[in-house]
Design an enzyme around this catalytic site. Sequence first.
Site, PDB file in Angstrom:
ATOM      1  N   ASN A 145       0.874  -1.191   0.000  1.00 24.99           N
ATOM      2  CA  ASN A 145       0.000   0.000   0.000  1.00 24.99           C
ATOM      3  C   ASN A 145       0.901   1.228   0.000  1.00 24.99           C
ATOM      4  OD1 ASN A 145       0.572   0.883   2.796  1.00 24.99           O
ATOM      5  ND2 ASN A 145      -0.427  -1.065   3.318  1.00 24.99           N
ATOM      6  N   GLY A 193      -2.624  -9.661   3.559  1.00 28.40           N
ATOM      7  CA  GLY A 193      -2.367 -10.388   2.314  1.00 28.40           C
ATOM      8  C   GLY A 193      -0.905 -10.745   2.112  1.00 28.40           C
ATOM      9  N   VAL A 194      -0.465 -10.624   0.872  1.00 30.25           N
ATOM     10  CA  VAL A 194       0.900 -11.011   0.546  1.00 30.25           C
ATOM     11  C   VAL A 194       1.908 -10.061   1.227  1.00 30.25           C
ATOM     12  CG1 VAL A 194       1.101  -9.751  -1.652  1.00 30.25           C
ATOM     13  CG2 VAL A 194       2.325 -11.870  -1.347  1.00 30.25           C
ATOM     14  N   ASP A 195       1.515  -8.808   1.390  1.00 30.79           N
ATOM     15  CA  ASP A 195       2.343  -7.804   2.065  1.00 30.79           C
ATOM     16  C   ASP A 195       2.654  -8.277   3.486  1.00 30.79           C
ATOM     17  OD1 ASP A 195       3.608  -5.428   2.533  1.00 30.79           O
ATOM     18  OD2 ASP A 195       1.804  -4.184   2.617  1.00 30.79           O
ATOM     19  N   SER A 225      -3.128  -6.538  -6.732  1.00 27.04           N
ATOM     20  CA  SER A 225      -4.471  -5.939  -6.623  1.00 27.04           C
ATOM     21  C   SER A 225      -5.620  -6.934  -6.553  1.00 27.04           C
ATOM     22  CB  SER A 225      -4.755  -4.968  -7.800  1.00 27.04           C
ATOM     23  OG  SER A 225      -4.077  -3.762  -7.606  1.00 27.04           O
ATOM     24  N   GLY A 228      -6.428  -9.134  -4.376  1.00 21.52           N
ATOM     25  CA  GLY A 228      -6.907  -9.571  -3.064  1.00 21.52           C
ATOM     26  C   GLY A 228      -7.708  -8.459  -2.412  1.00 21.52           C
ATOM     27  N   TYR A 255      -7.509  -5.344  -2.631  1.00 22.05           N
ATOM     28  CA  TYR A 255      -7.858  -4.247  -3.542  1.00 22.05           C
ATOM     29  C   TYR A 255      -8.934  -4.608  -4.568  1.00 22.05           C
ATOM     30  CZ  TYR A 255      -4.220  -1.084  -1.762  1.00 22.05           C
ATOM     31  OH  TYR A 255      -3.461  -0.240  -0.978  1.00 22.05           O
TER      32      TYR A 255
HETATM   33  N1  AR6 Z   1       2.098 -15.695  -1.911  1.00 20.71           N
HETATM   34  C1  AR6 Z   1       1.580 -15.400  -3.116  1.00 20.71           C
HETATM   35  N2  AR6 Z   1       0.401 -14.769  -3.269  1.00 20.71           N
HETATM   36  C2  AR6 Z   1      -0.274 -14.421  -2.146  1.00 20.71           C
HETATM   37  C3  AR6 Z   1       0.209 -14.683  -0.847  1.00 20.71           C
HETATM   38  C4  AR6 Z   1       1.462 -15.344  -0.761  1.00 20.71           C
HETATM   39  N3  AR6 Z   1       2.014 -15.657   0.413  1.00 20.71           N
HETATM   40  N4  AR6 Z   1      -0.695 -14.202   0.050  1.00 20.71           N
HETATM   41  C5  AR6 Z   1      -1.709 -13.686  -0.657  1.00 20.71           C
HETATM   42  N5  AR6 Z   1      -1.466 -13.818  -1.980  1.00 20.71           N
HETATM   43  P1  AR6 Z   1      -3.297  -8.873  -1.599  1.00 20.71           P
HETATM   44  P2  AR6 Z   1      -3.739  -6.387  -3.116  1.00 20.71           P
HETATM   45  C6  AR6 Z   1      -2.276 -13.414  -3.134  1.00 20.71           C
HETATM   46  O1  AR6 Z   1      -4.544  -8.637  -0.806  1.00 20.71           O
HETATM   47  O2  AR6 Z   1      -5.037  -6.883  -3.596  1.00 20.71           O
HETATM   48  C7  AR6 Z   1      -2.368  -5.412   1.797  1.00 20.71           C
HETATM   49  O3  AR6 Z   1      -2.961  -5.195   3.044  1.00 20.71           O
HETATM   50  C8  AR6 Z   1      -3.743 -13.189  -2.896  1.00 20.71           C
HETATM   51  O4  AR6 Z   1      -4.444 -14.428  -2.972  1.00 20.71           O
HETATM   52  O5  AR6 Z   1      -2.112  -9.309  -0.856  1.00 20.71           O
HETATM   53  O6  AR6 Z   1      -2.817  -5.736  -4.073  1.00 20.71           O
HETATM   54  C9  AR6 Z   1      -1.483  -4.252   1.370  1.00 20.71           C
HETATM   55  O7  AR6 Z   1      -0.838  -3.661   2.442  1.00 20.71           O
HETATM   56  C10 AR6 Z   1      -4.105 -12.276  -4.040  1.00 20.71           C
HETATM   57  O8  AR6 Z   1      -4.422 -13.025  -5.209  1.00 20.71           O
HETATM   58  O9  AR6 Z   1      -2.855  -7.519  -2.375  1.00 20.71           O
HETATM   59  C11 AR6 Z   1      -2.481  -3.346   0.726  1.00 20.71           C
HETATM   60  O10 AR6 Z   1      -3.145  -2.569   1.675  1.00 20.71           O
HETATM   61  C12 AR6 Z   1      -2.814 -11.503  -4.314  1.00 20.71           C
HETATM   62  O11 AR6 Z   1      -1.808 -12.133  -3.540  1.00 20.71           O
HETATM   63  C13 AR6 Z   1      -3.452  -4.274   0.074  1.00 20.71           C
HETATM   64  O12 AR6 Z   1      -3.393  -5.486   0.826  1.00 20.71           O
HETATM   65  C14 AR6 Z   1      -2.872 -10.036  -3.928  1.00 20.71           C
HETATM   66  O13 AR6 Z   1      -3.642  -9.888  -2.759  1.00 20.71           O
HETATM   67  C15 AR6 Z   1      -3.053  -4.606  -1.361  1.00 20.71           C
HETATM   68  O14 AR6 Z   1      -4.074  -5.378  -1.931  1.00 20.71           O
END
Ligand code: AR6
Length: 357
Positions: A23, A31-33, A116, A118, A120
């Site tokens: 973010n 999430g992944v972050d 984006s 997840g 987002y």
């Molecule tokens: N390895 C690979 N992919 C993953 C993992 C992992 N360990 N964990 C989740 N994913 P998201 P965004 C996938 O929500 O939508 C955070 O709070 C997940 O299934 O991580 O860009 C940040 O700080 C999804 O398909 O990222 C921001 O505030 C993908 O990663 C916000 O979320 C992205 O999901 C960013 O949201």
Amino acid sequence: MPLKIIRNSITLLKCDAIVNAANPTLLGGGGVDGAIHKAAGKGLLFECMKLGGCKTGQAKITGGHQLPCKYVIHTVGPKWRGGTNGERELLESCYRESLRLALEYGCSSVAFPLISSGVYGYPKDQALKVAVDSITTFLLEHDMLVYIVVFDRDSFRISEKLFVDIVAFIDDRYVGMDPIFSKTRRDVFDESTVLKTEEIFLPEEEDPAAFPPDFAAKEGKAAVPGSPDLKRGSQRSLEDVLNQEEESFSQALLRKIDEKGMTDSQCYKKANVDRKLFSKIRSNINYHPRKTTAIAFAIALELNLDETKELLLKAGFALSHSNKFDLIIEYFISSGNYNIFEINEALFAFDQELLGV
Ligand code: AR6
């Protein structure tokens, strides 16, 4: 170099850089972050604090700290607001900017999550399409090994229509004894599709099972790839077989590239095959490729079904109606769809090995 889609947690990958869907504060989140920060340890957070945040569509780089990768590239994806607010352009920019940074830092392998898709809220199928399109555009110009890491079952889905078409195509032609579809659509994403981290860097190997090695080695001569005599161990004398001057897979491939008016790099890039592997094939007239590599070249050359079978035969392979993989390949070739990434999406959905490296 190629694009590869794998299922795993991105935090486990041993590549030069992994990309974080962050973010604008770059100070961690869910999430992944969250997973990346947790695995990297506090050092990553301290480094991020010095970066002064990041705008949507932009990217910044840090060290990997306790992660197995060298770098983490942090990019901020757009929030989904219905799709008419520049989301696609911003998401494309995330991939472009991250890859630009990876290049600048000399990375030869990079892994992306589906940015984006997840928290987002970007629809996963569209997020995947933007990822594949943006990365393949970059790979046409640059050499890098890029992974898209899909984490959950729902991230990677071919369209319902394509799925149904392929099932119908296979059902019509399948000649095996056992029912080919014992699984439901949801079940095709079972755990066997997860590639383990160690498998990720397996080099291309000549497939000993597909081609008897002993003949040629003993005589110090090359076997004739695809020779039905060799495959069947026929009655003809070894001398007869060796005297039979047949074009090898490598020779046939290079000839076809010329005939199609393609350059080598256009061909191996379109085949999703890495440059080093292509050089090996080019320099070794008797190189024996894996079946998935041979098919990838047939797809890149846009060969019709007969031409594909002919090229495969040079490498000792055939397309049969008794396995799902072959039928899916036949489906795409018969429909004139030579987009290797779409084919790989379908192969992935049906739990099959992917084309290219
Ligand atoms: N390895 C690979 N992919 C993953 C993992 C992992 N360990 N964990 C989740 N994913 P998201 P965004 C996938 O929500 O939508 C955070 O709070 C997940 O299934 O991580 O860009 C940040 O700080 C999804 O398909 O990222 C921001 O505030 C993908 O990663 C916000 O979320 C992205 O999901 C960013 O949201």
